[in-house]
Design a protein around this motif. Structure first.
Motif, short mmCIF file in Angstrom:
data_model
loop_
_atom_site.label_atom_id
_atom_site.label_comp_id
_atom_site.label_asym_id
_atom_site.label_seq_id
_atom_site.Cartn_x
_atom_site.Cartn_y
_atom_site.Cartn_z
N GLY A 31 0.79 -1.55 0.52
CA GLY A 31 -0.28 -0.12 -0.25
C GLY A 31 0.70 1.22 0.32
O GLY A 31 0.02 1.68 -0.36
N LEU A 41 -5.63 2.36 -5.91
CA LEU A 41 -6.22 1.29 -5.52
C LEU A 41 -7.25 0.97 -6.33
O LEU A 41 -8.12 1.49 -5.45
CB LEU A 41 -6.01 0.46 -4.41
N TYR A 43 -10.16 -2.23 -5.10
CA TYR A 43 -9.48 -3.82 -4.07
C TYR A 43 -10.57 -3.79 -3.51
O TYR A 43 -12.49 -3.60 -4.02
CB TYR A 43 -8.84 -3.03 -2.54
N MET A 51 -7.48 -6.38 3.29
CA MET A 51 -7.87 -5.67 2.02
C MET A 51 -7.28 -3.43 3.44
O MET A 51 -7.30 -3.19 3.11
CB MET A 51 -8.94 -6.02 2.06
N ALA A 55 -5.85 -0.97 2.18
CA ALA A 55 -6.17 0.30 2.03
C ALA A 55 -6.10 1.68 2.50
O ALA A 55 -5.23 3.00 2.48
CB ALA A 55 -7.60 -0.12 1.70
N ASP A 56 -5.85 1.58 4.07
CA ASP A 56 -5.17 2.33 5.20
C ASP A 56 -3.59 2.90 4.34
O ASP A 56 -3.72 4.15 4.29
CB ASP A 56 -4.78 1.65 6.53
N LEU A 59 -3.78 5.21 1.66
CA LEU A 59 -4.23 6.43 1.91
C LEU A 59 -3.32 7.80 2.78
O LEU A 59 -3.09 8.42 2.24
CB LEU A 59 -5.88 6.22 3.01
N VAL A 65 -7.76 5.31 -3.56
CA VAL A 65 -8.33 4.08 -3.65
C VAL A 65 -9.91 4.20 -3.12
O VAL A 65 -10.95 4.99 -3.31
CB VAL A 65 -8.04 3.97 -1.42
N GLY A 67 -13.06 1.95 -3.47
CA GLY A 67 -13.12 0.42 -3.06
C GLY A 67 -14.55 -0.82 -3.42
O GLY A 67 -15.45 0.13 -3.61
N LYS A 80 -14.89 -0.07 4.09
CA LYS A 80 -14.09 0.88 4.58
C LYS A 80 -15.40 2.63 4.08
O LYS A 80 -15.16 2.06 3.05
CB LYS A 80 -12.70 0.85 3.95
N VAL A 83 -12.85 6.16 2.18
CA VAL A 83 -11.61 6.20 0.74
C VAL A 83 -12.70 6.97 -0.28
O VAL A 83 -12.75 7.15 -0.12
CB VAL A 83 -11.69 4.35 0.14
N CYS A 86 -16.15 4.28 -2.45
CA CYS A 86 -16.59 3.02 -2.59
C CYS A 86 -18.26 2.32 -3.41
O CYS A 86 -19.22 3.69 -3.07
CB CYS A 86 -17.52 3.32 -0.86
#
Length: 190
Positions: A31, A41, A43, A51, A55-56, A59, A65, A67, A80, A83, A86
């Motif tokens: 990441g 990303l 994901y 996961m 992602a963290d 970021l 990111v 999702g 999450k 992001v 989403c």
């Protein structure tokens, strides 16, 4: 929110952490490397396990990111929400289709049935000519050794051609994985 990158990698990995600390460490390292390289990303949208750590780290590194998670999974997996995008979708098929469309390369980290399903579906799509996007298996601490042995066995037995066997790039470091996806000269969505 960060600016949307030119390149995006779809990462398939577990919503669980697994038993070895090296799995979480690798997710964090990947990441950080993606975010620092300007590679976005795509994901599975979970806040848990590999996961969430992946992602963290993207970021924290200033990366973008996206999702993608089916609504029914939100009852079991924490979503999450911090992001950049989403996407809540209706089915697992829609999740995979959306991830495949949004990414221009793919990396598999350790995971369970969902990760294996995603990896083999995108590999099959490449084999039958639906895309030419790079597919990388990041073989963290040998996690994929037995799976790759089965692929080699299928090749030896004549069910996978030697040319098709090479559709997978097998690497064991984050730097090598980022080098492969960083050179992906594919337009997102193709």
């Amino acid at each position: 929110m960060s600016a949307e990158p030119v390149r995006r990698v779809g990462v398939f990995c577990g919503a669980k952490a697994g038993h070895r600390p090296g799995f979480l460490d690798c997710a964090r390292e990947l990441g950080t490397a993606l975010g620092g390289s300007g590679i976005g990303l795509v994901y599975g949208g979970s806040a848990g396990g590999l996961m969430g750590e992946l992602a963290d780290a993207v970021l924290r590194s200033g990366g973008h990111v996206i999702g993608v998670i089916p609504r029914h999974l939100t009852q079991h997996d924490p979503v999450k929400t911090d992001v950049d995008e989403c996407h809540l979708v209706d089915t697992m098929h829609e999740r995979k289709s959306t991830m495949y469309r949004l990414a221009d390369s793919f990396i598999a980290l350790p995971g369970g049935f969902g990760t294996l399903d995603e990896l083999f579906e995108i590999l099959t799509w490449r084999k039958i000519g639906l895309h030419r996007k790079p597919i990388v298996v990041l073989n963290v601490t040998g996690y994929f050794d037995t799976l790759l042995g089965m692929v080699d066995h299928a090749t030896h037995e004549g069910f996978v051609s030697p040319d098709d066997r090479h559709l997978l790039s097998i690497v064991d470091t984050v730097a090598a994985a980022v080098a492969v996806v960083g050179q992906a000269g594919v337009t997102v969505g193709s």
